[in-house]
Design a protein around this motif. Structure first.
Motif, short mmCIF file in Angstrom:
data_model
loop_
_atom_site.label_atom_id
_atom_site.label_comp_id
_atom_site.label_asym_id
_atom_site.label_seq_id
_atom_site.Cartn_x
_atom_site.Cartn_y
_atom_site.Cartn_z
N ILE A 115 43.63 26.31 37.79
CA ILE A 115 42.42 26.96 37.27
C ILE A 115 42.45 28.42 37.71
O ILE A 115 42.65 28.71 38.89
CB ILE A 115 41.13 26.29 37.82
N LEU A 116 42.26 29.34 36.77
CA LEU A 116 42.11 30.75 37.10
C LEU A 116 40.64 30.99 37.44
O LEU A 116 39.75 30.57 36.69
CB LEU A 116 42.48 31.63 35.91
N VAL A 117 40.38 31.68 38.56
CA VAL A 117 39.00 31.98 38.96
C VAL A 117 38.90 33.48 39.23
O VAL A 117 39.48 33.98 40.19
CB VAL A 117 38.57 31.16 40.21
N GLY A 118 38.17 34.17 38.37
CA GLY A 118 37.98 35.60 38.52
C GLY A 118 36.86 35.92 39.49
O GLY A 118 35.81 35.27 39.48
N ILE A 119 37.09 36.93 40.32
CA ILE A 119 36.05 37.41 41.23
C ILE A 119 35.24 38.46 40.48
O ILE A 119 35.81 39.38 39.90
CB ILE A 119 36.68 38.02 42.51
N ASP A 170 31.01 34.25 42.32
CA ASP A 170 30.16 35.32 42.81
C ASP A 170 30.20 35.24 44.34
O ASP A 170 29.89 34.19 44.90
CB ASP A 170 28.74 35.15 42.29
N ILE A 171 30.56 36.32 44.98
CA ILE A 171 30.73 36.30 46.43
C ILE A 171 29.56 36.92 47.18
O ILE A 171 29.61 37.05 48.40
CB ILE A 171 32.03 37.01 46.84
N THR A 172 28.50 37.27 46.48
CA THR A 172 27.39 38.00 47.08
C THR A 172 26.94 37.42 48.42
O THR A 172 26.82 38.14 49.41
CB THR A 172 26.18 38.07 46.12
N LEU A 173 26.66 36.12 48.47
CA LEU A 173 26.14 35.52 49.70
C LEU A 173 27.20 35.33 50.78
O LEU A 173 26.87 34.95 51.90
CB LEU A 173 25.48 34.18 49.38
#
Length: 181
Positions: A35-39, A68-71
């Motif tokens: 699976i490709l997972v874009g940041i 989403d890496i916000t947290l």
């Protein structure tokens, strides 16, 4: 005064992503279980382009998600408005447990964004493996993180800014570096 130099034009970006697509297929002996997972944000568009290339080469679709890496950022206090983080969304096509995840981002710098993305993924499941694909590796790592797939290595000074512009968000494809004079 700032000086800007274009280090990748639209054709160079296309060639780099084509090469990375082939490398992903070769290293994983196809795309089964991948699976490709874009940041967010530009990593998502790069992941989608890689998926399109892979589908052309393999005749099979590879799933694409976004994280989403916000947290998960270690500088969260600087990224808040009215003391509330600005949340976007994480969308994964399926459970990531026992899958090969290929994280995709535009620029690798200190490694902190990638660390945050890995933390976010680990909260959602336990992948069999996490690989990293970046369009630009500019060096200056603060964490022991190394990309598996690199579009271009660009040695930089810490004072320089690498700016990735993609058609989907910026109306053009190019990577430039701003040098302070």
């Amino acid at each position: 005064m700032e000086e800007q130099a274009i280090i990748l034009d639209d054709q160079a970006i296309r060639r780099a992503l084509t090469r990375i697509s082939h490398e992903i297929i070769e290293r994983n002996k196809g795309i089964d279980n991948c699976i490709l997972v874009g940041i967010r944000t530009r990593g998502i568009y790069i992941a989608e382009r890689l998926a399109n290339n892979i589908e052309k080469f393999e005749g099979t679709q590879i799933q694409v998600g976004e994280v989403d890496i916000t947290l998960y950022r270690d500088d969260l206090s600087e990224k808040t408005v009215d003391h509330e983080p600005l949340l976007k969304s994480t969308k994964l096509p399926e459970d990531i447990t026992n899958k090969k995840i290929i994280l995709v981002d535009d620029v690798l710098y200190t490694g902190r964004t990638v660390r945050a993305a890995m933390d976010a993924l680990m909260d959602l499941g336990r992948p069999a493996q996490i690989q990293l694909a970046v369009l630009i590796d500019r060096g200056h790592r603060e964490l022991p993180i190394r990309p598996d797939y690199i579009g271009k290595n660009v040695p930089t000074a810490r004072t320089e800014i690498v700016n990735v512009e993609l058609l989907e968000v910026d109306s053009l494809d190019q990577v430039s570096i701003k040098k302070n004079k």
